[in-house]
Design a protein around this motif. Structure first.
Motif, PDB file in Angstrom:
ATOM      1  N   ASP A 149       0.824  -1.214   0.000  1.00 23.52           N
ATOM      2  CA  ASP A 149       0.000   0.000   0.000  1.00 23.52           C
ATOM      3  C   ASP A 149       0.854   1.259   0.000  1.00 23.52           C
ATOM      4  N   LYS A 150       1.870   1.279   0.866  1.00 22.31           N
ATOM      5  CA  LYS A 150       2.747   2.458   0.931  1.00 22.31           C
ATOM      6  C   LYS A 150       3.446   2.690  -0.410  1.00 22.31           C
ATOM      7  N   MET A 151       3.977   1.606  -0.989  1.00 27.68           N
ATOM      8  CA  MET A 151       4.681   1.745  -2.277  1.00 27.68           C
ATOM      9  C   MET A 151       3.739   2.259  -3.361  1.00 27.68           C
ATOM     10  N   CYS A 152       2.536   1.675  -3.404  1.00 27.94           N
ATOM     11  CA  CYS A 152       1.597   2.062  -4.470  1.00 27.94           C
ATOM     12  C   CYS A 152       1.211   3.531  -4.353  1.00 27.94           C
ATOM     13  N   GLU A 153       1.078   3.994  -3.137  1.00 25.88           N
ATOM     14  CA  GLU A 153       0.744   5.406  -2.917  1.00 25.88           C
ATOM     15  C   GLU A 153       1.883   6.303  -3.441  1.00 25.88           C
ATOM     16  N   ILE A 154       3.102   5.923  -3.110  1.00 26.54           N
ATOM     17  CA  ILE A 154       4.274   6.694  -3.577  1.00 26.54           C
ATOM     18  C   ILE A 154       4.352   6.661  -5.113  1.00 26.54           C
ATOM     19  N   ILE A 155       4.114   5.477  -5.673  1.00 28.13           N
ATOM     20  CA  ILE A 155       4.164   5.326  -7.138  1.00 28.13           C
ATOM     21  C   ILE A 155       3.133   6.244  -7.801  1.00 28.13           C
ATOM     22  N   ARG A 156       1.896   6.214  -7.272  1.00 33.06           N
ATOM     23  CA  ARG A 156       0.835   7.048  -7.875  1.00 33.06           C
ATOM     24  C   ARG A 156       1.188   8.534  -7.820  1.00 33.06           C
ATOM     25  N   GLU A 157       1.715   8.957  -6.677  1.00 30.89           N
ATOM     26  CA  GLU A 157       2.078  10.381  -6.519  1.00 30.89           C
ATOM     27  C   GLU A 157       3.184  10.769  -7.508  1.00 30.89           C
TER      28      GLU A 157
END
Ligand code: SAH
Length: 327
Positions: A101-109
């Motif tokens: 979840d943390k990685m995906c959030e960073i990726i999206r941003e």
């Protein structure tokens, strides 16, 4: 080229000039004179693995560990975009703190900043790679390190090479531009095994291949081993260009670490990519995978200016596009 041809060239010093010139010509014909810059963010040096060559290995108690917050990562990424980078590479040790979840959030941003994104965060499951891809990640770097099973097992306690192969297959299947590569000069590595590595890059149809000399780190079990040979690493890189003419090949930082002109020599022997560090100065020295890493006291804008000048000095230009592989 077959295995015998690769072995023949790798072991014959008189063929070096021919090889480097030919690889440079092939690079010019297939991927042109533009150099793609990738801004590298080293966002955590915490690692659960024990790779015998790497200074970030978990048993190394003598380095100060750090982890960038999501906010710090995004700030660093934004700065890189402002400096003109069109690709960001997020690299770290294998640090489970950054869950899916943390990685995906960073990726999206990061993807909302209109930039290509490469991940280099180690072995993950198919579902994790899938989630990162769906969040927007474009590329993934995972070096096989060596295709020699015995050597691989010796270098990587507690893991097996099959999983590494599976990870690379999964990345390809998921549609990532997949980067791999190897270390040159590991203890007991043979010319024959290096020729296998090159054949493996071809078989995988790797989109990027990074080759670097092994550099011994004081706080690892390989501290007393010899370092890899610059010219042999360059030859593996040049042969990779001949085998895979249209891929992206970086002039690696490790090459510059053992030869003060390493990256420019590499750019004139088959390479077409450079990955300048954009990590903020306070963390650079702590991301010590090997000693003597260049630019540890520099700021991101200094690295950008320095490499631009070097690239222009050899008559090459900086690409303004994302730098995807053009088949
Ligand atoms: N954890 C990530 C990123 C590893 S660091 C992963 O597993 O993919 C990136 C690369 O640095 C490694 O793939 C390795 O090839 C290289 N490296 C590590 N230690 C090194 C050393 N002592 N000398 C030269 N290169 C090294």
């Amino acid at each position: 080229m077959k295995k015998e041809d690769l072995i023949d060239i790798l072991s014959d010093e008189t063929k070096n000039d021919w090889l480097f010139k030919t690889a440079n010509q092939v690079r010019h014909e297939y991927v042109g004179d533009e150099v793609h810059l990738r801004g590298l963010i080293e966002f955590s040096n915490i690692c659960k693995r024990r790779c015998k060559y790497c200074g970030l290995r978990s048993p190394n108690n003598s380095i100060e560990r750090y982890r960038l917050s999501a906010e710090e990562i995004l700030r660093t990424a934004k700065n890189a975009v402002e400096l003109g980078y069109r690709t960001i590479v997020l690299q770290s040790g294998e640090d489970d703190f950054y869950d899916t979840d943390k990685m995906c959030e960073i990726i999206r941003e990061i993807k909302s900043m209109d930039i290509a994104l490469t991940l280099s965060i180690g072995e993950k499951t198919y579902d994790e790679y899938k989630a990162f891809k769906e969040a927007g990640a474009d590329r993934y770097l995972l070096r096989i390190e060596t295709t020699d099973e015995k050597l691989y097992t010796e270098m990587h306690p507690g893991v097996n090479i099959e999983n590494r192969f599976d990870c690379l297959d999964n990345l390809k299947k998921l549609g990532y531009e997949t980067g791999t590569g190897c270390l040159v000069g590991l203890p007991n590595q043979t010319i024959e095994s290096l020729s296998h590595d090159i054949l493996f890059f071809k078989e995988l149809d790797a989109d990027m291949v990074g080759i670097g000399p092994f550099i011994p780190h004081e706080q690892t079990p390989l501290k007393d081993s010899d370092k890899g040979d610059f010219w042999l690493a360059l030859k593996v890189m040049a042969l990779t260009r001949l085998m895979l003419p249209d891929i992206n090949i970086p002039a690696t930082t490790a090459m510059e670490t053992i030869n003060p002109n390493g990256r420019l020599i590499a750019l004139q022997s088959g390479a077409n990519v450079v990955m300048p560090n954009v990590t903020s100065t306070e963390y650079r020295a702590k991301y010590e995978i090997y000693p003597g890493k260049i630019c540890i006291n520099d700021k991101p804008e200094q690295c950008r200016g320095c490499i631009e000048n070097k690239i222009k000095s050899i008559g090459r230009t900086i690409s303004k596009d994302y730098g995807f592989r053009k088949k």
